[in-house]
Design a protein around this motif. Sequence first.
Motif, PDB file in Angstrom:
ATOM      1  N   ARG A   1       0.838  -1.198   0.000  1.00  0.00           N
ATOM      2  CA  ARG A   1       0.000   0.000   0.000  1.00  0.00           C
ATOM      3  C   ARG A   1       0.872   1.246   0.000  1.00  0.00           C
ATOM      4  O   ARG A   1       0.626   2.202  -0.746  1.00  0.00           O
ATOM      5  CB  ARG A   1      -0.932   0.007   1.216  1.00  0.00           C
ATOM      6  CG  ARG A   1      -1.851   1.216   1.262  1.00  0.00           C
ATOM      7  CD  ARG A   1      -2.725   1.206   2.498  1.00  0.00           C
ATOM      8  NE  ARG A   1      -3.784   0.206   2.450  1.00  0.00           N
ATOM      9  CZ  ARG A   1      -4.943   0.371   1.802  1.00  0.00           C
ATOM     10  NH1 ARG A   1      -5.164   1.502   1.131  1.00  0.00           N
ATOM     11  NH2 ARG A   1      -5.851  -0.565   1.826  1.00  0.00           N
ATOM     12  N   VAL A   2       1.899   1.218   0.830  1.00  0.00           N
ATOM     13  CA  VAL A   2       2.826   2.352   0.899  1.00  0.00           C
ATOM     14  C   VAL A   2       3.470   2.588  -0.464  1.00  0.00           C
ATOM     15  O   VAL A   2       3.575   3.716  -0.935  1.00  0.00           O
ATOM     16  CB  VAL A   2       3.911   2.096   1.969  1.00  0.00           C
ATOM     17  CG1 VAL A   2       5.000   3.151   1.893  1.00  0.00           C
ATOM     18  CG2 VAL A   2       3.266   2.074   3.358  1.00  0.00           C
ATOM     19  N   MET A   3       3.888   1.494  -1.103  1.00  0.00           N
ATOM     20  CA  MET A   3       4.513   1.627  -2.422  1.00  0.00           C
ATOM     21  C   MET A   3       3.544   2.226  -3.420  1.00  0.00           C
ATOM     22  O   MET A   3       3.909   3.079  -4.230  1.00  0.00           O
ATOM     23  CB  MET A   3       4.979   0.251  -2.920  1.00  0.00           C
ATOM     24  CG  MET A   3       6.204  -0.273  -2.202  1.00  0.00           C
ATOM     25  SD  MET A   3       6.620  -1.954  -2.740  1.00  0.00           S
ATOM     26  CE  MET A   3       7.123  -1.646  -4.449  1.00  0.00           C
ATOM     27  N   CYS A   4       2.311   1.784  -3.373  1.00  0.00           N
ATOM     28  CA  CYS A   4       1.289   2.315  -4.274  1.00  0.00           C
ATOM     29  C   CYS A   4       1.161   3.828  -4.090  1.00  0.00           C
ATOM     30  O   CYS A   4       1.157   4.593  -5.056  1.00  0.00           O
ATOM     31  CB  CYS A   4      -0.072   1.661  -3.983  1.00  0.00           C
ATOM     32  SG  CYS A   4      -0.386   0.156  -4.911  1.00  0.00           S
ATOM     33  N   GLU A   5       1.069   4.233  -2.830  1.00  0.00           N
ATOM     34  CA  GLU A   5       0.894   5.663  -2.553  1.00  0.00           C
ATOM     35  C   GLU A   5       2.114   6.444  -3.019  1.00  0.00           C
ATOM     36  O   GLU A   5       1.986   7.507  -3.629  1.00  0.00           O
ATOM     37  CB  GLU A   5       0.645   5.869  -1.051  1.00  0.00           C
ATOM     38  CG  GLU A   5      -0.754   5.396  -0.647  1.00  0.00           C
ATOM     39  CD  GLU A   5      -0.930   5.216   0.859  1.00  0.00           C
ATOM     40  OE1 GLU A   5       0.047   5.494   1.593  1.00  0.00           O
ATOM     41  OE2 GLU A   5      -2.021   4.802   1.274  1.00  0.00           O
ATOM     42  N   ALA A   6       3.295   5.896  -2.752  1.00  0.00           N
ATOM     43  CA  ALA A   6       4.530   6.590  -3.124  1.00  0.00           C
ATOM     44  C   ALA A   6       4.622   6.774  -4.639  1.00  0.00           C
ATOM     45  O   ALA A   6       5.145   7.769  -5.128  1.00  0.00           O
ATOM     46  CB  ALA A   6       5.735   5.806  -2.614  1.00  0.00           C
ATOM     47  N   ARG A   7       4.091   5.831  -5.385  1.00  0.00           N
ATOM     48  CA  ARG A   7       4.215   5.905  -6.841  1.00  0.00           C
ATOM     49  C   ARG A   7       2.960   6.470  -7.488  1.00  0.00           C
ATOM     50  O   ARG A   7       2.862   6.516  -8.720  1.00  0.00           O
ATOM     51  CB  ARG A   7       4.511   4.503  -7.398  1.00  0.00           C
ATOM     52  CG  ARG A   7       5.788   3.938  -6.816  1.00  0.00           C
ATOM     53  CD  ARG A   7       6.096   2.554  -7.309  1.00  0.00           C
ATOM     54  NE  ARG A   7       7.234   2.004  -6.570  1.00  0.00           N
ATOM     55  CZ  ARG A   7       7.985   0.990  -6.971  1.00  0.00           C
ATOM     56  NH1 ARG A   7       7.713   0.406  -8.100  1.00  0.00           N
ATOM     57  NH2 ARG A   7       8.992   0.552  -6.241  1.00  0.00           N
ATOM     58  N   GLY A   8       2.009   6.872  -6.677  1.00  0.00           N
ATOM     59  CA  GLY A   8       0.808   7.480  -7.219  1.00  0.00           C
ATOM     60  C   GLY A   8      -0.171   6.505  -7.838  1.00  0.00           C
ATOM     61  O   GLY A   8      -1.032   6.893  -8.621  1.00  0.00           O
ATOM     62  N   PHE A   9      -0.050   5.242  -7.477  1.00  0.00           N
ATOM     63  CA  PHE A   9      -0.985   4.252  -8.002  1.00  0.00           C
ATOM     64  C   PHE A   9      -2.216   4.177  -7.114  1.00  0.00           C
ATOM     65  O   PHE A   9      -2.153   4.417  -5.906  1.00  0.00           O
ATOM     66  CB  PHE A   9      -0.343   2.861  -8.054  1.00  0.00           C
ATOM     67  CG  PHE A   9       0.813   2.756  -9.008  1.00  0.00           C
ATOM     68  CD1 PHE A   9       0.806   3.443 -10.215  1.00  0.00           C
ATOM     69  CD2 PHE A   9       1.915   1.966  -8.709  1.00  0.00           C
ATOM     70  CE1 PHE A   9       1.874   3.353 -11.104  1.00  0.00           C
ATOM     71  CE2 PHE A   9       2.990   1.867  -9.590  1.00  0.00           C
ATOM     72  CZ  PHE A   9       2.964   2.565 -10.784  1.00  0.00           C
ATOM     73  N   GLY A  10      -3.303   3.805  -7.713  1.00  0.00           N
ATOM     74  CA  GLY A  10      -4.510   3.600  -6.928  1.00  0.00           C
ATOM     75  C   GLY A  10      -4.626   2.149  -6.522  1.00  0.00           C
ATOM     76  O   GLY A  10      -4.055   1.268  -7.152  1.00  0.00           O
ATOM     77  N   PHE A  11      -5.344   1.914  -5.422  1.00  0.00           N
ATOM     78  CA  PHE A  11      -5.639   0.538  -5.041  1.00  0.00           C
ATOM     79  C   PHE A  11      -7.135   0.411  -4.835  1.00  0.00           C
ATOM     80  O   PHE A  11      -7.750   1.222  -4.147  1.00  0.00           O
ATOM     81  CB  PHE A  11      -4.907   0.135  -3.758  1.00  0.00           C
ATOM     82  CG  PHE A  11      -5.391  -1.195  -3.216  1.00  0.00           C
ATOM     83  CD1 PHE A  11      -5.102  -2.367  -3.903  1.00  0.00           C
ATOM     84  CD2 PHE A  11      -6.178  -1.247  -2.066  1.00  0.00           C
ATOM     85  CE1 PHE A  11      -5.573  -3.586  -3.445  1.00  0.00           C
ATOM     86  CE2 PHE A  11      -6.654  -2.473  -1.604  1.00  0.00           C
ATOM     87  CZ  PHE A  11      -6.352  -3.636  -2.287  1.00  0.00           C
ATOM     88  N   VAL A  12      -7.713  -0.582  -5.451  1.00  0.00           N
ATOM     89  CA  VAL A  12      -9.141  -0.832  -5.297  1.00  0.00           C
ATOM     90  C   VAL A  12      -9.333  -2.208  -4.687  1.00  0.00           C
ATOM     91  O   VAL A  12      -8.881  -3.210  -5.241  1.00  0.00           O
ATOM     92  CB  VAL A  12      -9.877  -0.750  -6.652  1.00  0.00           C
ATOM     93  CG1 VAL A  12     -11.333  -1.143  -6.486  1.00  0.00           C
ATOM     94  CG2 VAL A  12      -9.762   0.648  -7.234  1.00  0.00           C
TER      95      VAL A  12
END
Lengths: 221, 221
Positions: B191-202
């Motif tokens: 989740r942290v990686m997603c946020e850092a790279r600007g990716f969304g998570f659904v």
Amino acid sequence: MRLLVARCEIAYHGRATTSLALGDRVILFKDDGSLCVHADRGYKPLNYMPGPTSVSEDGDVIRVYRAASDETLVIVVHEVLTDERRELVDEAVLEHDGAERQWHLLLERAPEAIEVGLVVLERERFTDTGPIDLFCRDADGRTVVVEVKRTRAVAAHVEQLSRYCERVDRDPAHKPCRGILVAPEIAPQARVMCEARGFGFVELDFGVLKGEVAPELTLFE
Amino acid sequence: MRLLVARCEIAYHGRATTSLALGDRVILFKDDGSLCVHADRGYKPLNYMPGPTSVSEDGDVIRVYRAASDETLVIVVHEVLTDERRELVDEAVLEHDGAERQWHLLLERAPEAIEVGLVVLERERFTDTGPIDLFCRDADGRTVVVEVKRTRAVAAHVEQLSRYCERVDRDPAHKPCRGILVAPEIAPQARVMCEARGFGFVELDFGVLKGEVAPELTLFE
DNA sequence: ATATACATGTCGAGG
DNA sequence: CCTCGACGTGTATAT
């Protein structure tokens, strides 16, 4: 163990859904609740279920349920060819040799197999990016990170080595460290990546290494 | 199929080396040359061999050799409990309902489950870095790369999504694309990686999605 | 519990 | 072939 040989249909529902039409199969119901279904081809089971499970039988329908993962296997028996129960005594545990861990031990005894003058400082050195197989110093006093693979090295393994080297380089005392990939074989793309990143690759065969380093350990001829 | 139940010792030598002390096991010799050895616990075989193989028997020693990979399995039989041959007829093939494929099909039918206004342009779009699960366009006309996982999303999956997005961004027509990871669950680090790279998570549960989008597909219950 | 890497991993698709 | 990713992956280990 219950050894059932029967003409049956099988349905599985859990992490996936499978169905298997009528056919003859061998079904092993083990005492720990696990089971596997084998036809006369392939070494892998058609269906399986890890234990523990609850097995219920209602007429010609056998239902196996695994609560831990909410998985169900249903066997509809059309014809029983054999149905026997056997007490199998087996206290032995499978002795394993040639795992990656063993490579580490051997290479620790014979780092010159990788490179002359190499000294292993630490084996399985844990970092926050993962365990470094062999943390070493070379003849020139430079820090060396060695990543060992027992099968063909591929791109992902070079990535792994990169991460470890980057991590080690964060410490000025070790920067710049060298990276060496050790494997019996390397995929072309992985080789290119190694070269591009300045990593070394050492081709090593486990059998040969073991024979040279620890012939007393060599079983099977 | 030959169904041998015996008290035996087993040695394997090939990609690894294993040895198994005396114990009672069920050994299936299949007509295609494959075999597997099962004790009364666990659903996995203690030893196995894919076909084709050549099987030779010399007294109480059974030797199985697989030339294709130069692997050998040696069984030393101490006591035969059962040794029978059975003709098993099974023409059926396992019908497999691949979970990930189903996700893709369902999400193609209901992209709004991921995001309102999302349109799926292509499913399984092949690139030189691998297949993009869902290649989409969002309500604002921006290109969106969706990576679908049927199990908990972890760091490696975010890396995978990163690679796809970088690849797509090489085309100015799509840059800058968005990345969305879809999974029933995500690991904290991922989740942290997603946020850092600007990716969304659904977060999406397959069962719920299927019930909403295609209740007619719901089997087993 | 969470994260990571190994496995005799196996398997299949695409280039 | 080679490469990659999925798998009903499973399994072990360290944080």
